[in-house]
Write a protein that holds these residues in place. Structure first.
Motif, PDB file in Angstrom:
ATOM      1  N   THR A  60       0.814  -1.219   0.000  1.00 36.62           N
ATOM      2  CA  THR A  60       0.000   0.000   0.000  1.00 36.62           C
ATOM      3  C   THR A  60       0.846   1.266   0.000  1.00 36.62           C
ATOM      4  OG1 THR A  60      -1.799  -1.145   1.113  1.00 36.62           O
ATOM      5  CG2 THR A  60      -1.832   1.244   1.216  1.00 36.62           C
ATOM      6  N   THR A  61       1.813   1.351   0.883  1.00 42.35           N
ATOM      7  CA  THR A  61       2.619   2.568   0.991  1.00 42.35           C
ATOM      8  C   THR A  61       3.366   2.864  -0.304  1.00 42.35           C
ATOM      9  OG1 THR A  61       2.864   2.232   3.353  1.00 42.35           O
ATOM     10  CG2 THR A  61       4.429   3.717   2.322  1.00 42.35           C
ATOM     11  N   ASN A  62       3.813   1.825  -0.999  1.00 43.55           N
ATOM     12  CA  ASN A  62       4.537   2.034  -2.258  1.00 43.55           C
ATOM     13  C   ASN A  62       3.599   2.321  -3.424  1.00 43.55           C
ATOM     14  OD1 ASN A  62       7.065   1.586  -1.096  1.00 43.55           O
ATOM     15  ND2 ASN A  62       6.860  -0.618  -1.336  1.00 43.55           N
ATOM     16  N   CYS A  63       2.370   1.885  -3.339  1.00 45.90           N
ATOM     17  CA  CYS A  63       1.445   2.037  -4.463  1.00 45.90           C
ATOM     18  C   CYS A  63       0.558   3.279  -4.370  1.00 45.90           C
ATOM     19  CB  CYS A  63       0.587   0.784  -4.607  1.00 45.90           C
ATOM     20  SG  CYS A  63       1.567  -0.645  -5.124  1.00 45.90           S
ATOM     21  N   ILE A  64       0.298   3.764  -3.176  1.00 50.69           N
ATOM     22  CA  ILE A  64      -0.538   4.975  -3.023  1.00 50.69           C
ATOM     23  C   ILE A  64       0.028   6.142  -3.838  1.00 50.69           C
ATOM     24  CG2 ILE A  64      -1.207   6.782  -1.365  1.00 50.69           C
ATOM     25  CD1 ILE A  64      -3.064   4.511  -1.079  1.00 50.69           C
TER      26      ILE A  64
END
Length: 182
Positions: A60-64
């Protein structure tokens, strides 16, 4: 395709470090299709299926940031396209090239993607603490962008309406010579 193939495949990968790259490439392709009107903006809503799933939480943190940037880019592209087209004074060109349809596509994309960005905001807030300092798209920044887009939306709508009136009222006989390129 997203619900049956892409989302399950990405969820199977777990915390694969290539997942952000795969999503980036896929979003680039789908945004081109959305921009041209070949796909609807709703086709990117699969990202929320991913973000809601616990199996995706490590990505999530890398894709947001990828989701945020792609959505913002397309919103601003739609806004700029509408502004440029509505400032055009060559009514003959606009009438012959169905510019009214292009304006409708860009405006619908603008509105739908603005809503998708608003839906993404809670996910941005939840991951914000993990972003690096260089990351410019904080929740407060996105909230400001949304306010700006809301303010611009009515101007775009009225510009489109005025341009469509000009195109409809344009009489081809007025400027037959103007439209010739030779």
């Amino acid at each position: 395709i997203q619900k049956e193939h892409l989302v399950p495949a990405l969820l199977k990968e777990g915390s694969n470090k290539f997942t952000p790259f795969v999503l980036s490439v896929y979003l680039d392709r789908i945004m081109y299709r959305i921009h041209s009107g070949a796909s609807k903006p709703e086709e990117i809503l699969f990202i929320f299926d991913l973000l809601k799933n616990k199996k995706f939480s490590k990505n999530t943190t890398n894709c947001i940031p990828i989701f945020t940037v792609r959505i913002l880019q397309e919103i601003k592209r739609c806004q700029k396209d509408i502004e440029v087209i509505t400032e055009n004074n060559n009514l003959s060109f606009m009438k012959k090239n169905n510019v009214s349809d292009i304006l409708d596509i860009r405006y619908n994309n603008f509105v739908a993607l603005k809503e998708a960005l608003a839906q993404l905001l809670p996910y941005i807030k939840s991951c914000e603490k993990d972003f690096t300092e260089e990351y410019a798209f904080t929740s407060s920044n996105i909230e400001q962008q949304l306010v700006s887009f809301n303010n611009v939306e009515s101007n775009l709508s009225s510009s489109i309406a005025e341009t469509k009136k000009r195109i409809i009222s344009y009489d081809d006989s007025e400027s037959n010579e103007e439209s010739k390129w030779w």
